[in-house]
Design a protein around this motif. Structure first.
Motif, PDB file in Angstrom:
ATOM      1  N   LYS A   1       0.830  -1.208   0.000  1.00 39.23           N
ATOM      2  CA  LYS A   1       0.000   0.000   0.000  1.00 39.23           C
ATOM      3  C   LYS A   1       0.862   1.255   0.000  1.00 39.23           C
ATOM      4  O   LYS A   1       0.578   2.210  -0.723  1.00 39.23           O
ATOM      5  CB  LYS A   1      -0.937   0.007   1.204  1.00 39.23           C
ATOM      6  CG  LYS A   1      -1.866   1.198   1.179  1.00 39.23           C
ATOM      7  CD  LYS A   1      -2.955   1.123   2.188  1.00 39.23           C
ATOM      8  CE  LYS A   1      -3.866   2.330   2.037  1.00 39.23           C
ATOM      9  NZ  LYS A   1      -5.000   2.255   2.925  1.00 39.23           N
TER      10      LYS A   1
ATOM     11  N   PHE B   1      -3.025   5.693   4.630  1.00 32.05           N
ATOM     12  CA  PHE B   1      -3.704   4.774   5.535  1.00 32.05           C
ATOM     13  C   PHE B   1      -4.866   5.451   6.267  1.00 32.05           C
ATOM     14  O   PHE B   1      -5.672   4.785   6.893  1.00 32.05           O
ATOM     15  CB  PHE B   1      -2.720   4.229   6.587  1.00 32.05           C
ATOM     16  CG  PHE B   1      -1.837   3.137   6.071  1.00 32.05           C
ATOM     17  CD1 PHE B   1      -2.074   1.818   6.416  1.00 32.05           C
ATOM     18  CD2 PHE B   1      -0.782   3.417   5.236  1.00 32.05           C
ATOM     19  CE1 PHE B   1      -1.272   0.805   5.950  1.00 32.05           C
ATOM     20  CE2 PHE B   1       0.034   2.409   4.755  1.00 32.05           C
ATOM     21  CZ  PHE B   1      -0.215   1.101   5.113  1.00 32.05           C
TER      22      PHE B   1
ATOM     23  N   LEU C   1      -8.069   6.604   6.397  1.00 30.95           N
ATOM     24  CA  LEU C   1      -9.357   6.516   5.718  1.00 30.95           C
ATOM     25  C   LEU C   1     -10.474   6.454   6.746  1.00 30.95           C
ATOM     26  O   LEU C   1     -10.285   5.967   7.858  1.00 30.95           O
ATOM     27  CB  LEU C   1      -9.417   5.251   4.857  1.00 30.95           C
ATOM     28  CG  LEU C   1      -8.362   5.131   3.764  1.00 30.95           C
ATOM     29  CD1 LEU C   1      -8.410   3.754   3.145  1.00 30.95           C
ATOM     30  CD2 LEU C   1      -8.580   6.192   2.708  1.00 30.95           C
TER      31      LEU C   1
ATOM     32  N   GLY D   1     -10.193   6.411  10.438  1.00 32.04           N
ATOM     33  CA  GLY D   1      -8.762   6.606  10.637  1.00 32.04           C
ATOM     34  C   GLY D   1      -8.390   8.074  10.630  1.00 32.04           C
ATOM     35  O   GLY D   1      -7.422   8.488  11.268  1.00 32.04           O
TER      36      GLY D   1
ATOM     37  N   PHE E   1      -8.149  -5.181   7.419  1.00 34.71           N
ATOM     38  CA  PHE E   1      -8.708  -3.906   6.959  1.00 34.71           C
ATOM     39  C   PHE E   1      -8.500  -2.808   7.993  1.00 34.71           C
ATOM     40  O   PHE E   1      -8.236  -1.669   7.640  1.00 34.71           O
ATOM     41  CB  PHE E   1     -10.198  -4.036   6.646  1.00 34.71           C
ATOM     42  CG  PHE E   1     -10.482  -4.598   5.288  1.00 34.71           C
ATOM     43  CD1 PHE E   1      -9.811  -4.150   4.165  1.00 34.71           C
ATOM     44  CD2 PHE E   1     -11.431  -5.584   5.130  1.00 34.71           C
ATOM     45  CE1 PHE E   1     -10.059  -4.673   2.911  1.00 34.71           C
ATOM     46  CE2 PHE E   1     -11.696  -6.122   3.888  1.00 34.71           C
ATOM     47  CZ  PHE E   1     -11.011  -5.656   2.778  1.00 34.71           C
TER      48      PHE E   1
ATOM     49  N   GLU F   1      -5.141  -1.528   7.647  1.00 36.72           N
ATOM     50  CA  GLU F   1      -4.977  -0.772   6.408  1.00 36.72           C
ATOM     51  C   GLU F   1      -5.651   0.597   6.456  1.00 36.72           C
ATOM     52  O   GLU F   1      -5.378   1.454   5.633  1.00 36.72           O
ATOM     53  CB  GLU F   1      -5.533  -1.578   5.233  1.00 36.72           C
ATOM     54  CG  GLU F   1      -5.082  -1.036   3.912  1.00 36.72           C
ATOM     55  CD  GLU F   1      -5.301  -2.011   2.784  1.00 36.72           C
ATOM     56  OE1 GLU F   1      -5.949  -1.627   1.810  1.00 36.72           O
ATOM     57  OE2 GLU F   1      -4.825  -3.148   2.880  1.00 36.72           O
ATOM     58  N   MET F   2      -6.548   0.822   7.422  1.00 35.96           N
ATOM     59  CA  MET F   2      -7.264   2.101   7.494  1.00 35.96           C
ATOM     60  C   MET F   2      -6.990   2.875   8.780  1.00 35.96           C
ATOM     61  O   MET F   2      -7.709   3.813   9.097  1.00 35.96           O
ATOM     62  CB  MET F   2      -8.761   1.856   7.346  1.00 35.96           C
ATOM     63  CG  MET F   2      -9.138   1.340   5.978  1.00 35.96           C
ATOM     64  SD  MET F   2     -10.908   1.290   5.704  1.00 35.96           S
ATOM     65  CE  MET F   2     -11.342  -0.225   6.519  1.00 35.96           C
ATOM     66  N   ASP F   3      -5.984   2.470   9.564  1.00 33.61           N
ATOM     67  CA  ASP F   3      -5.621   3.170  10.808  1.00 33.61           C
ATOM     68  C   ASP F   3      -6.779   3.267  11.793  1.00 33.61           C
ATOM     69  O   ASP F   3      -7.044   4.318  12.356  1.00 33.61           O
ATOM     70  CB  ASP F   3      -5.097   4.580  10.518  1.00 33.61           C
ATOM     71  CG  ASP F   3      -3.613   4.580  10.252  1.00 33.61           C
ATOM     72  OD1 ASP F   3      -2.958   3.563  10.520  1.00 33.61           O
ATOM     73  OD2 ASP F   3      -3.104   5.608   9.775  1.00 33.61           O
TER      74      ASP F   3
END
Length: 166
Positions: free
Chosen positions: A42, A53, A55, A58, A142, A145-147
């Motif tokens: 990523k 990251f 999103l 996040g 997930f 990946e999205m904090d």
């Protein structure tokens, strides 16, 4: 070398392999490799910008980390923000690198949670590889990946159970 010595050496090799496979560290290392691979892919796709990251929720975690200890950020009701403040509080001391810290803390939480679940499995005479269910669960990946904060919360619950049963 006689047949007895060959059998003894084979048992030693087999037991060493069983110790490695049965160790709680094995699924944790597997999850670490997968999480680092996902994060690296990523980051490479977004020119190594850690903000990629950030999103959905996040962005709340990121804003709270930047403004910590103040909860005065234009998002939502402060009571909601305070419910999941720990990840932001842990990332805040990293100052301008808090976006990198959020990635690292989530990966660390994923690995630590996997290790804790693997230890629980071994304690209950189950295979340690069951710990990988925590780290390879699609929702956890997930979250990393999205904090988001859920992986840290679930990891802490697993460690509490592990300590409580000790």
């Amino acid at each position: 070398m006689n047949h007895t010595e060959t059998l003894a050496q084979e048992r030693i090799r087999t037991s060493a392999l069983q110790r490695i496979i049965g160790s709680p560290a094995t699924p944790a290392l597997l999850v670490l490799l997968i999480a680092l691979s996902m994060a690296s892919i990523k980051l490479a796709r977004f020119h190594f910008d850690p903000i990629s990251f950030v999103l959905i929720d996040g962005s709340f975690v990121h804003l709270l980390a930047r403004s910590f200890p103040s909860l005065d950020v234009p998002m939502d009701v402060p009571a909601y923000r305070a419910q999941r403040i720990l990840l932001s509080a842990l990332a805040a001391p990293f100052g301008p690198y808090e976006a990198w810290a959020l990635i690292g803390l989530n990966v660390l939480s994923l690995v630590a949670g996997t290790y804790a679940l693997a230890r629980l499995a071994v304690r209950h005479r189950m295979p340690a590889i069951l710990g990988a269910f925590f780290g390879l669960w699609i929702g956890a990946l997930f979250v990393v990946e999205m904090d988001l904060t859920e992986v840290l919360a679930y990891e802490l619950v697993l460690w509490r159970i592990l300590c409580w049963e000790a």
